[in-house]
Enzyme design. Structure first.
Site, PDB file in Angstrom:
ATOM      1  N   GLU A 426      29.122 -27.986   2.983  1.00 24.87           N
ATOM      2  CA  GLU A 426      29.389 -27.164   4.150  1.00 24.87           C
ATOM      3  C   GLU A 426      30.880 -27.154   4.466  1.00 24.87           C
ATOM      4  O   GLU A 426      31.492 -28.187   4.678  1.00 24.87           O
ATOM      5  CB  GLU A 426      28.620 -27.750   5.348  1.00 24.87           C
ATOM      6  CG  GLU A 426      28.983 -27.122   6.663  1.00 24.87           C
ATOM      7  CD  GLU A 426      28.337 -27.854   7.837  1.00 24.87           C
ATOM      8  OE1 GLU A 426      27.552 -28.806   7.616  1.00 24.87           O
ATOM      9  OE2 GLU A 426      28.628 -27.470   8.974  1.00 24.87           O
ATOM     10  N   ASP A 502      25.763 -33.027  12.230  1.00 24.27           N
ATOM     11  CA  ASP A 502      25.699 -32.533  13.605  1.00 24.27           C
ATOM     12  C   ASP A 502      24.716 -31.374  13.675  1.00 24.27           C
ATOM     13  O   ASP A 502      24.026 -31.070  12.700  1.00 24.27           O
ATOM     14  CB  ASP A 502      27.090 -32.120  14.089  1.00 24.27           C
ATOM     15  CG  ASP A 502      27.714 -31.047  13.206  1.00 24.27           C
ATOM     16  OD1 ASP A 502      28.927 -30.847  13.319  1.00 24.27           O
ATOM     17  OD2 ASP A 502      26.979 -30.430  12.401  1.00 24.27           O
ATOM     18  N   ASP A 504      25.163 -28.148  13.870  1.00 23.99           N
ATOM     19  CA  ASP A 504      25.455 -27.075  12.920  1.00 23.99           C
ATOM     20  C   ASP A 504      25.011 -27.442  11.522  1.00 23.99           C
ATOM     21  O   ASP A 504      24.415 -26.637  10.801  1.00 23.99           O
ATOM     22  CB  ASP A 504      26.953 -26.780  12.900  1.00 23.99           C
ATOM     23  CG  ASP A 504      27.365 -25.926  14.084  1.00 23.99           C
ATOM     24  OD1 ASP A 504      28.571 -25.745  14.279  1.00 23.99           O
ATOM     25  OD2 ASP A 504      26.468 -25.450  14.803  1.00 23.99           O
TER      26      ASP A 504
END
Ligand code: 0RA
Length: 755
Positions: A426, A502, A504
């Site tokens: 990510e 987290d 996200d």
């Protein structure tokens, strides 16, 4: 060593008892397996070697006794036996050294200590982890003795005779309550003793094994020169006498021995204060750069190579080398995952300066050997050049054949899918780190811009239009679709999702899992899909370091720490329960605080048992939970203040009292008590919370998350993916009702994910 430097009894800093050592032995000696067991011997031995380094000890004997104990005898100065003037109990320095953690005192860093090095925890730790320990000291004309059991003295310091000698004799028996195995392995010990004798020229180390009468004596009059000769035994050497360079600068002592052989391998061992720095560090960097520079400039100066295009690389000049680098530093900094890498930056330059000088001189004085070393390096350079050309050819061919692999993908060289891994990372910044961190031979990295995926809250079909998802499909290689996906074509048998810890990150993971579930199900069925476990916390205390992966684990860690620091006169079970309750209380309070309600206000409501009307329904459940905990905590405290044994001043009405790290803390508020506990427990710890993968540098990312030797991967099952698909459907679907329910139900979990 002069008078001022010599140790005085009052210098000893009394720190902390040894209960903690028995509770968490691994924190002090690494583990409770065989390694930890032998560590006990090294710990005692290191102290004797320190005496040798300081110039006071020439002879060390280690005995493995028939009863399973081990004796270490040295002829150093002996542990000081005077009464410690500041000790309230008037104990001797000897007893304090053996019973207080880190009673190192002010002599620390005055000499080149091994015992302050790698694990360097002191003999008190050995004492705490021994069923029994007996110490005998010869010093000040006397022989004194004391015995201990599991770290606790069971006899006074007794004078048992007179002597004109000095030294220390320690016999200890590892505690079977602590160690998985208590049988010493002679071979493990022999290896270390041999190494130590090489590293400390002239020091005699004898091992006797009373179990079968074995005896071996190590002494290396040649020090590391003998070490290098020994490593080259049986090989054809180039320079028959090793190059030996030594020097001292700014308190750093450097010793280097080098001998080339005709092979193509390279063996460079590095030590700092007698500890093998397996991960290298600044001393090795200085060594390599000096070797390359000095040999190149010698070769140019003698017309053996032309400057510029013929210059020899580091690898070239190290072909066939065997070297030992030993540095002694007053305050070494050890880095790296296994703490086996030297960090002191000043050492690089010092090693370089000393080696430049010594090696240039040796080359000048030994032109025949120097020429052969240069010739060998030149051959290595030629071979390297030929190999590079061959590689470039095959690579170019590859590019022409396969134009489909996308630019964002940093592919690996491995073509066998069963050996290849793909990290889907990510974010571009974490992607960059992962590219640097990876082992490019078998690890490919594809960064995905998580934000874009997330903002779009993409529907699956929309995902397919994303450039990055297209890249992902091409990279995996089997196409997509229920009917059309070709599992035989999958290019990596490990596809690893690496997202931030987290909200996200959780979203993106859900999205990707759903994507794989719907579009590449066979990849999951075959067990090729994994989730990486990057750490959430890094906790450091001095030289000790630990990575923690989940909030739950972090909470458990703090709880364990608290159990050690809080003293309260109740049974161990009640104490455990009390702390757990205070923790639960505190965590709920923290959670309501985050949602905008003050814990003190909530506490007032709890104390006065005010009905819920002032609270919005959002805090209803919290109130209910807190109420139960609040009552239980009060019950426990009422029990404590009734107790006869309550030795410190009794708290007043409705007041809680707790003793943390010898400090009594009283308050009318449990929330206060909780925050105080947190403050005290976290003191001395350096806690880093990683908000995202991007906060880790490539080394940390490799160590914690990507290195197959050390990482944990979660294999995604079809059930997991199915669950993700359901969550996805609820979150993204058109049905409003189930979505609301889901959000309410999982609100707390999501909160915990993103603190
Ligand atoms: C504390 C201070 C000094 C030496 C030692 C401990 C010491 C510990 C061990 C453990 C095994 N053998 C040991 N030898 C010495 C310094 C003593 C001085 O300054 O005289």
């Amino acid at each position: 060593m002069n008078k001022e430097q010599s140790y005085k009894a009052e210098d000893i800093k009394i720190l902390k008892g040894l209960e903690g050592v028995r509770k968490r032995p691994a924190m002090y000696i690494g583990s409770t397996s065989v390694e930890g067991l032998h560590h006990l011997v090294y710990e005692v031995l290191d102290n004797s070697v320190d005496e040798a380094l300081a110039g006071f000890c020439t002879h060390i004997e280690v005995r493995l006794n028939t009863d399973g104990s081990c004796t270490v005898i040295d002829n150093g100065r002996g542990i000081p036996i005077g009464i410690h003037p500041e000790d309230p109990e008037g104990r001797t320095a000897l007893e304090i050294v053996l019973t207080e953690l880190h009673a190192g005192g002010k002599f620390e860093s005055k000499a080149y200590k091994v015992s302050g090095g790698l694990h360097g925890v002191g003999v008190s730790v050995v004492n705490a982890l021994s069923e029994f320990l007996e110490v005998e000291v010869r010093r000040n004309g006397k022989i004194v003795r004391q015995r201990y059991s599991r770290g606790v003295p069971i006899s006074p310091v007794e004078e048992i005779g007179q002597t004109d000698k000095t030294g220390t004799k320690i016999t200890f028996k590892p505690d079977p309550e602590i160690f998985e195995t208590t049988e010493f392995s002679r071979d493990i010990l022999l290896h270390r003793f041999k190494e130590l004798s090489y590293l400390n020229k002239g020091l005699t180390i004898v091992l006797t094994d009373e179990r079968d009468g074995f005896r071996e004596e190590f002494i290396a009059e040649g020090g590391i020169i003998s070490f290098v000769e020994d490593l080259n035994r049986g090989k054809r050497v180039i320079n028959p006498k090793p190059i030996y360079v030594t020097g001292q600068k700014d308190g750093v002592i450097v010793e280097i021995a080098i001998q080339y052989n005709e092979s193509y391998s390279e063996e460079v061992l590095t030590f700092v204060n007698n500890i093998n720095t397996r991960e290298g560090g600044t001393h090795l960097v200085g060594f390599k750069s000096s070797l390359t520079r000095t040999i190149n400039s010698y070769a140019i100066q003698k017309g053996l190579i032309k400057e510029g295009k013929e210059s020899l690389s580091g690898e070239d000049v190290r072909e066939g080398i065997v070297a030992v680098i030993s540095v002694k530093i007053p305050e070494p900094q050890f880095e790296g995952q296994t703490k086996m890498k030297l960090g002191n930056s000043e050492v690089k330059g010092i090693v370089e300066t000393i080696l430049n000088e010594g090696l240039s001189r040796w080359l000048e004085e030994n032109p025949n050997y120097a020429k052969r070393i240069v010739e060998k390096s030149k051959e290595a350079a030629r071979a390297r050049e030929a190999a590079k050309k061959a590689k470039e050819l095959t690579r170019r061919k590859g590019i022409l054949e396969d134009t489909t692999l996308p630019g964002k993908l940093a592919d690996c060289t491995e073509k066998d899918p069963s050996q290849a891994e793909l990290f889907i990372v990510e974010g571009d910044s974490a992607g960059g780190s992962a590219k640097q961190a990876r082992d490019r031979r078998y690890q490919a990295v594809l960064p995905l811009r998580g934000k874009i995926l997330n903002v779009e809250k993409a529907r699956i079909d929309k995902m397919l239009t994303s450039e990055e998802i297209k890249t992902l499909i091409t990279a995996i290689g089997g196409g997509i679709g229920k009917e059309t996906f070709e599992p035989e074509q999958i290019r990596y048998h490990k596809v690893i999702l690496m997202t931030d810890a987290d909200v996200d990150g959780a979203h993106i993971r859900t999205l990707l899992l759903t994507f794989f579930y719907r579009q590449m199900l066979p990849l999951i069925e075959r067990g090729y899909l994994y989730i990486a476990q990057p750490p959430l916390y890094r906790i450091k205390r001095g030289k000790w370091e630990r990575y923690i992966q989940t909030e739950e684990e972090f909470y458990k860690f703090l709880l364990d720490m608290t159990e050690e620091e809080v003293f309260i006169e109740v049974s161990e079970e009640v104490k455990k329960e009390l702390i757990k309750q205070i923790f639960d209380y505190g965590r709920i309070m923290e959670s309501i605080e985050k949602r905008g309600l003050s814990p003190s206000y909530m506490e007032k409501l709890l104390i006065s048992s005010v009905s819920l009307s002032p609270l919005s329904s959002a805090f209803h459940r919290d109130y209910q939970l807190l109420k139960g905990i609040f009552e239980r905590i009060n019950e426990i405290f009422r029990g404590i203040s009734k107790s006869e044994e309550f030795s410190y001043e009794k708290p007043g009405d409705h007041e809680y009292a707790i003793k943390i790290k010898n400090e009594i803390f009283k308050s009318k508020s449990i929330w206060d008590i909780y925050t105080k506990i947190m403050e005290v427990v976290k003191k001395g710890l350096s806690i880093q919370r990683y908000k995202g993968l991007g906060e880790m540098n490539p080394d940390q990312l490799w160590e914690t998350t990507m290195d197959p030797e050390r990482r944990t991967l979660l294999q995604v099952s079809v059930e997991d993916a199915q669950a993700a698909n359901e969550i996805f459907t609820i979150l993204m679907g058109d049905d409003v009702e189930p979505r609301k329910e889901f959000i309410v139900k999982h609100a707390l979990e999501v909160r915990n994910l993103d603190i």
